[in-house]
Scaffold this motif. Structure first.
Motif, PDB file in Angstrom:
ATOM      1  N   PRO A 318       0.901  -1.277   0.149  1.00 14.49           N
ATOM      2  CA  PRO A 318      -0.348  -0.264  -0.140  1.00 14.49           C
ATOM      3  C   PRO A 318       0.514   0.841  -0.217  1.00 14.49           C
ATOM      4  O   PRO A 318       1.928   1.534   0.576  1.00 14.49           O
ATOM      5  CB  PRO A 318      -0.828   0.200   1.314  1.00 14.49           C
ATOM      6  N   GLY A 319       0.508   2.126  -0.156  1.00 14.68           N
ATOM      7  CA  GLY A 319       1.012   3.826  -0.656  1.00 14.68           C
ATOM      8  C   GLY A 319       0.569   4.353  -2.235  1.00 14.68           C
ATOM      9  O   GLY A 319       0.271   3.402  -2.978  1.00 14.68           O
ATOM     10  N   PRO A 320       1.133   5.662  -2.176  1.00 15.88           N
ATOM     11  CA  PRO A 320       1.434   6.102  -3.002  1.00 15.88           C
ATOM     12  C   PRO A 320       2.606   5.064  -4.103  1.00 15.88           C
ATOM     13  O   PRO A 320       3.116   4.489  -4.351  1.00 15.88           O
ATOM     14  CB  PRO A 320       1.925   7.248  -3.031  1.00 15.88           C
ATOM     15  N   MET A 321       1.905   5.232  -5.898  1.00 15.44           N
ATOM     16  CA  MET A 321       2.475   4.362  -6.624  1.00 15.44           C
ATOM     17  C   MET A 321       3.346   5.304  -7.174  1.00 15.44           C
ATOM     18  O   MET A 321       3.701   5.816  -8.363  1.00 15.44           O
ATOM     19  CB  MET A 321       1.908   3.482  -7.333  1.00 15.44           C
ATOM     20  N   LEU A 322       4.586   5.497  -6.763  1.00 11.86           N
ATOM     21  CA  LEU A 322       5.895   6.253  -6.716  1.00 11.86           C
ATOM     22  C   LEU A 322       7.146   5.891  -7.063  1.00 11.86           C
ATOM     23  O   LEU A 322       7.050   5.480  -5.869  1.00 11.86           O
ATOM     24  CB  LEU A 322       5.441   7.768  -6.529  1.00 11.86           C
ATOM     25  N   ALA A 323       8.087   6.455  -7.610  1.00  7.02           N
ATOM     26  CA  ALA A 323       8.895   5.690  -7.834  1.00  7.02           C
ATOM     27  C   ALA A 323      10.070   6.578  -6.900  1.00  7.02           C
ATOM     28  O   ALA A 323      10.840   5.371  -6.340  1.00  7.02           O
ATOM     29  CB  ALA A 323       9.681   5.997  -9.182  1.00  7.02           C
ATOM     30  N   HIS A 324       9.752   7.236  -6.552  1.00  4.38           N
ATOM     31  CA  HIS A 324      10.445   7.822  -4.868  1.00  4.38           C
ATOM     32  C   HIS A 324       9.566   7.249  -4.106  1.00  4.38           C
ATOM     33  O   HIS A 324      10.710   7.069  -2.804  1.00  4.38           O
ATOM     34  CB  HIS A 324      10.884   9.270  -5.166  1.00  4.38           C
ATOM     35  N   LYS A 325       8.853   6.844  -3.948  1.00  5.31           N
ATOM     36  CA  LYS A 325       7.961   6.381  -2.754  1.00  5.31           C
ATOM     37  C   LYS A 325       8.814   4.604  -2.958  1.00  5.31           C
ATOM     38  O   LYS A 325       9.543   3.920  -1.714  1.00  5.31           O
ATOM     39  CB  LYS A 325       6.627   6.592  -2.568  1.00  5.31           C
ATOM     40  N   ALA A 326       9.235   4.458  -4.209  1.00  2.80           N
ATOM     41  CA  ALA A 326       9.922   2.542  -4.160  1.00  2.80           C
ATOM     42  C   ALA A 326      11.339   2.869  -3.386  1.00  2.80           C
ATOM     43  O   ALA A 326      11.875   2.370  -2.982  1.00  2.80           O
ATOM     44  CB  ALA A 326       9.482   2.047  -5.280  1.00  2.80           C
ATOM     45  N   GLU A 327      11.986   4.171  -3.981  1.00  4.13           N
ATOM     46  CA  GLU A 327      13.150   4.336  -3.316  1.00  4.13           C
ATOM     47  C   GLU A 327      13.103   4.266  -1.997  1.00  4.13           C
ATOM     48  O   GLU A 327      14.454   3.426  -0.540  1.00  4.13           O
ATOM     49  CB  GLU A 327      13.681   4.787  -4.320  1.00  4.13           C
ATOM     50  N   ASP A 328      12.396   4.834  -0.825  1.00  2.47           N
ATOM     51  CA  ASP A 328      12.690   4.963   0.145  1.00  2.47           C
ATOM     52  C   ASP A 328      12.354   3.967   0.762  1.00  2.47           C
ATOM     53  O   ASP A 328      13.163   3.664   1.610  1.00  2.47           O
ATOM     54  CB  ASP A 328      11.519   6.494   0.496  1.00  2.47           C
ATOM     55  N   ASP A 329      11.493   2.811   0.038  1.00  3.27           N
ATOM     56  CA  ASP A 329      10.810   2.087   0.615  1.00  3.27           C
ATOM     57  C   ASP A 329      12.164   0.755   0.749  1.00  3.27           C
ATOM     58  O   ASP A 329      12.467   0.426   1.345  1.00  3.27           O
ATOM     59  CB  ASP A 329      10.343   1.468  -0.298  1.00  3.27           C
ATOM     60  N   GLY A 330      12.542   0.806  -0.005  1.00  2.00           N
ATOM     61  CA  GLY A 330      13.810   0.334  -0.432  1.00  2.00           C
ATOM     62  C   GLY A 330      15.309   0.078   0.161  1.00  2.00           C
ATOM     63  O   GLY A 330      15.448  -0.495   0.962  1.00  2.00           O
ATOM     64  N   ALA A 331      15.171   1.476   0.714  1.00  3.03           N
ATOM     65  CA  ALA A 331      16.453   2.193   1.345  1.00  3.03           C
ATOM     66  C   ALA A 331      15.713   1.521   2.751  1.00  3.03           C
ATOM     67  O   ALA A 331      16.801   1.172   3.730  1.00  3.03           O
ATOM     68  CB  ALA A 331      16.756   3.034   1.224  1.00  3.03           C
ATOM     69  N   ALA A 332      14.747   1.743   3.095  1.00  2.00           N
ATOM     70  CA  ALA A 332      14.004   1.548   4.651  1.00  2.00           C
ATOM     71  C   ALA A 332      14.046  -0.353   5.169  1.00  2.00           C
ATOM     72  O   ALA A 332      14.810  -0.058   5.653  1.00  2.00           O
ATOM     73  CB  ALA A 332      12.876   1.832   5.150  1.00  2.00           C
ATOM     74  N   VAL A 333      14.350  -0.998   4.031  1.00  4.41           N
ATOM     75  CA  VAL A 333      13.972  -2.272   4.208  1.00  4.41           C
ATOM     76  C   VAL A 333      15.271  -2.815   4.491  1.00  4.41           C
ATOM     77  O   VAL A 333      15.483  -3.342   5.416  1.00  4.41           O
ATOM     78  CB  VAL A 333      13.203  -3.494   2.694  1.00  4.41           C
ATOM     79  N   ALA A 334      16.402  -2.228   3.667  1.00  2.00           N
ATOM     80  CA  ALA A 334      17.951  -2.578   3.622  1.00  2.00           C
ATOM     81  C   ALA A 334      18.112  -2.166   5.445  1.00  2.00           C
ATOM     82  O   ALA A 334      18.984  -3.428   5.965  1.00  2.00           O
ATOM     83  CB  ALA A 334      18.935  -2.247   2.514  1.00  2.00           C
TER      84      ALA A 334
END
Length: 468
Positions: A318-334
């Motif tokens: 869930p959340g906005p389907m935006l590239a920069h949101k995905a970037e933030d998600d990816g860094a947070a998970v790592a």
């Protein structure tokens, strides 16, 4: 036995490659699997990046046609070289995809070309581009497979005459008549490109307004601007089918609230009615995970974890389907996997429409605040009164800032104007620190700049705007 990875990431788009790079920086043994054969995902290959290349080039073409003479610049016969415009777009994409591959290598991430599938707990089966299979052992698996265009019943996409964003970015000629199904971000950007290059563009939208997520006042202003630019809007209409004839396409539609059907002729139809998560065929059933009807996976921890040792990021959750949101998600998970803190505030993820003028927003809009019963104060400033906008002949639009009544805490900002996609970052930073509108109002901004409109709007919240 094969060596066990700390992290195996399925998907090499913005969420996946940022997760991989950050994991590598944190010393985790990492592999990133990508089935496209090129890194960057939809965003870099057939989305954000190539669309911006065409938006920029087409705007330069339109400016040369319509604006240069009034500024004392005379040009000779203007011609469109569409093949070269497409070529420079591909050059930009190619350079950036190679750049991402370099960053993975630099951070000691194994880049594996193929289709990844979860085979069970801690197991990822990879079918290579050559058809050969291998199984990777992983302490953590990250699903970062992004999204794909949503279809409509009765419409067969061939990416030649009936296209999604993929085909819309690679047309070999300018269509005389173009119909755009959907008045969202992707549709308006693609419609703008082809309208500037000479297409007659008709936008058909099911709702009675454009840009559903945007502030209503901003969307209303945007529609007026786009109409002046030649886009014809048919709102409140439901598309029921597209018939492919030899010499043209025939689109059938009817009023969303009921009524007689109509037909429109077109040379190309762009289908842009949204996106759905790409989670089919990933073996989610092998870890007891079932996505919803849009393919979205619900995290079990409210953040990113979807099963024991399995995480998901970007468009897959869930959340906005935006590239920069995905970037933030990816860094947070790592960072979470490495035992650090990782968090993304989705209320502070900005949205930008890269039309001309641009449209940008962050936080809550007026409709959302009213629905929630939150009392707020509004400050608004038009670019018509901004010195730099006047000298640049770019006076369309305004900046609006919403602050909580009583505390003055900024709750949202909504902008339409040239360059607002860059200006919105100031408000994102302010909101991240819990700033009041007065904090922005008392921060010095260089004069004359377009960003002064942001400061003036903040001043307007408490009624002390200084400029016209």
């Amino acid at each position: 036995m094969s060596e066990t990875y700390d992290v195996v990431i399925i998907g090499g788009g913005p969420g996946g490659y940022n997760c991989a790079i950050r994991a590598g920086q944190l010393g985790l043994k990492t592999a990133c699997i990508e089935s496209r054969g090129k890194l960057g995902g939809t965003c870099l290959n057939v989305g954000c990046i190539p669309s911006k290349a065409l938006l920029h080039a087409s705007q330069m073409y339109a400016s040369a046609q319509n604006d240069f003479a009034s500024m004392g610049i005379k040009v000779g016969k203007l011609e469109l070289d569409l093949a070269q415009m497409m070529s420079q777009k591909e050059e930009a994409v190619d350079g950036l995809t190679k750049g991402v591959e370099f960053l993975l290598k630099k951070n000691k991430v194994d880049y594996i070309k193929g289709f990844g599938k979860i085979a069970g707990k801690g197991k990822v089966e990879v079918t290579g581009l050559d058809g050969k299979k291998q199984t990777l052992d992983a302490k953590n698996i990250v699903i970062a497979t992004g999204s794909e265009p949503t279809g409509l019943p009765g419409i067969e996409v061939d990416e030649e005459r009936v296209v999604t964003n993929t085909g819309a970015l690679s047309l070999t000629s300018v269509p005389k008549r173009l119909i755009l199904i959907g008045a969202g971000v992707i549709g308006l950007e693609m419609g703008s490109v082809w309208a500037r290059l000479g297409s007659e563009v008709t936008v058909v939208e099911y709702l009675d307004r454009i840009l559903p997520p945007a502030d209503a006042e901003v969307a209303k202003e945007a529609q007026k601007v786009f109409k002046k630019q030649g886009l014809d809007f048919r709102l409140g209409m439901k598309v029921t089918g597209v018939e492919k004839l030899k010499s043209k396409l025939k689109l059938t539609m009817e009023p969303a609230k009921g009524g007689d059907s109509e037909t429109l002729d077109a040379d190309v139809v762009i289908l842009a009615v949204g996106r759905k998560a790409y989670t089919e065929g990933l073996g989610l059933e092998n870890i007891g995970v079932t996505p919803d009807k849009r393919g979205v996976i619900q995290p079990v921890d409210g953040h990113f974890k979807v099963a024991d040792g399995v995480w998901a990021v970007g468009d897959c959750i869930p959340g906005p389907m935006l590239a920069h949101k995905a970037e933030d998600d990816g860094a947070a998970v790592a960072e979470l996997i490495a035992g650090k803190a990782g968090h993304v505030d989705y209320n502070l993820v900005p949205s930008v429409v890269y039309t001309n003028p641009e449209i940008a927003w962050v936080g809550k809009n007026e409709e959302e605040l009213k629905a929630a019963g939150v009392e707020y104060v509004k400050g608004k400033f038009p670019f018509m009164a901004n010195s730099r906008a006047r000298t640049n002949h770019e006076t369309v639009g305004f900046v609006k800032i919403l602050a909580e009544k009583g505390t003055d805490k900024i709750l949202g900002a909504h902008m339409i104007g040239v360059g607002v996609g860059e200006m919105i970052a100031e408000i994102c930073v302010a909101m991240e620190f819990g700033a009041a509108s007065e904090d922005v109002a008392r921060t010095s901004h260089a004069h004359p700049t377009l960003s002064e409109a942001v400061r003036q709007a903040a001043m307007g919240v408490e009624g002390w705007t200084m400029q016209m």
